[in-house]
Design a protein around this motif. Structure first.
Motif, PDB file in Angstrom:
ATOM      1  N   ARG A 158      90.001  87.787  12.758  1.00  0.00           N
ATOM      2  CA  ARG A 158      90.791  89.018  12.767  1.00  0.00           C
ATOM      3  C   ARG A 158      90.565  89.840  11.502  1.00  0.00           C
ATOM      4  O   ARG A 158      90.272  91.032  11.557  1.00  0.00           O
ATOM      5  N   MET A 194      92.758  93.941  17.476  1.00  0.00           N
ATOM      6  CA  MET A 194      92.504  92.502  17.370  1.00  0.00           C
ATOM      7  C   MET A 194      93.675  91.681  17.886  1.00  0.00           C
ATOM      8  O   MET A 194      93.495  90.653  18.549  1.00  0.00           O
ATOM      9  N   ASP A 195      94.888  92.133  17.612  1.00  0.00           N
ATOM     10  CA  ASP A 195      96.059  91.411  18.111  1.00  0.00           C
ATOM     11  C   ASP A 195      96.134  91.481  19.636  1.00  0.00           C
ATOM     12  O   ASP A 195      96.444  90.487  20.306  1.00  0.00           O
ATOM     13  N   MET A 251      89.838  83.470  16.109  1.00  0.00           N
ATOM     14  CA  MET A 251      90.685  84.046  17.140  1.00  0.00           C
ATOM     15  C   MET A 251      90.547  83.286  18.452  1.00  0.00           C
ATOM     16  O   MET A 251      91.532  82.985  19.116  1.00  0.00           O
ATOM     17  N   LYS A 285      93.358  89.169  21.030  1.00  0.00           N
ATOM     18  CA  LYS A 285      93.685  87.745  20.983  1.00  0.00           C
ATOM     19  C   LYS A 285      94.647  87.365  22.095  1.00  0.00           C
ATOM     20  O   LYS A 285      94.543  86.296  22.699  1.00  0.00           O
TER      21      LYS A 285
END
Length: 327
Positions: A97, A127-128, A262, A131
């Protein structure tokens, strides 16, 4: 040790590992135990070559050889080279991340109308979300770029922005094709270290931004995948929780852990195997942690020395040499 330089604390901790070393013009497979190495024959492996052995690795057989007292040489007396001979190299992209956030904030993006703070926030959200809801992302490397750290890294003259990306690499054992996450780890023979060199100004095509990234030109110059020095058997490695560091001329640039992946190793293997069979001896790179040259705005130069290590897997020393520029 490797090739005459003192290495950092990432010592080889497994009772034995595999390595390949030079004997004149030839390369010999060897068994490493502590500070010793001995040659391995097809009879020792009960297989015609390394990849055939990795298809069904009989580590118990090699453990018995490691306990014998005859046939050893000092490890310091040989020149190690890449410990693997992959037919395929798969590379996981955007798998740490903070690494992606750093690259975007440093300006490695096709969208240039945001402030660094806006770019960082946008990257963090992406990125969150990825994931939580996304999928693994891969591109293909060329096996011809795989070398040992006995080979200097020649920095091509067509760019001044060659970057480092130290990564944990999975070495595939038995063939994996469309395997589930639960099955994935049974297809791992071992682990090694790879420094995935990238030429940053070739990643995006300025002549046609719509086609996206150009990983072929950015990552596959000769020697752009320094690998090794050891192939460490999977039973002795917790690939999901290893310290990983890279020093440039003695200064720490990358300092992270594979616990920050991740998508973890089983997820990567399962994802990569859905499209193509992963073959014995293939490399699956798991992604680079933060601390690349793009973040520091410091890229590789003639005379630089990179010392990269991963906990329990040893360390590699890569020396950089500038390619001579032609008029």
């Amino acid at each position: 040790m490797t090739n005459g330089m003192t290495l950092p604390s990432h010592a080889l901790t497994a009772p034995f590992a595999l390595a390949r070393y030079r004997t004149g013009e030839a390369v010999q497979l060897g068994l490493v135990a502590g500070e010793r190495i001995r040659p391995l024959s097809a009879t020792d492996l009960a297989a015609p070559d390394l990849n055939a052995f990795l298809a069904a690795p009989a580590w118990e057989r090699l453990a018995e050889l490691a306990s014998e007292s005859e046939g050893w040489m000092p490890l310091a007396d040989v020149t190690l080279t890449a410990p693997v001979e992959p037919r395929q190299v798969l590379q996981a992209g955007a798998n740490y991340r903070q690494h992606v956030i750093e690259l975007v904030a440093a300006g490695l993006t096709q969208k240039s109308d945001r402030t660094p703070e806006e770019a960082r926030a946008a990257a963090a959200k992406i990125m969150d979300d990825r994931k939580a809801n996304g999928q693994t992302y891969f591109f293909i490397g060329l096996p011809t770029a795989v070398v040992g750290d006995d080979v200097p890294l020649v920095l091509p003259a067509y760019s001044d922005v060659h970057d480092w990306e130290l990564e944990l690499a999975v070495v595939i054992g038995r063939e994996a094709f469309r395997v589930s996450r639960d099955e994935a780890m049974s297809h791992v023979a071992g682990y090694t270290i790879v420094n995935d060199i990238t030429t940053r100004d070739l990643v995006f095509r300025p002549d046609m931004k719509e086609i996206g990234t150009d990983w072929y030109r950015a990552k596959n110059a000769p020697g752009f995948l320094p690998t090794g020095p050891f192939l460490v058997p999977a039973p002795y490695v917790d690939g999901g929780n290893l310290a990983i560091t890279l020093d440039l001329n003695g200064q720490r640039m990358q300092d992270s852990s594979t616990s920050d992946l991740m998508f973890d190793i089983p997820t990567l293997i399962a994802g990569a195997s859905q499209n193509m069979p992963l073959l014995p001896g293939d490399l699956l790179l798991t992604g680079s942690p933060p601390g690349n040259g793009q973040h520091w705005q410091r890229f590789l130069r003639d005379g630089d020395v990179m010392t990269g290590g991963i906990e329990g897997l040893g360390a590699q020393v890569v020396r950089c040499v500038a390619e001579e520029r032609t008029a």
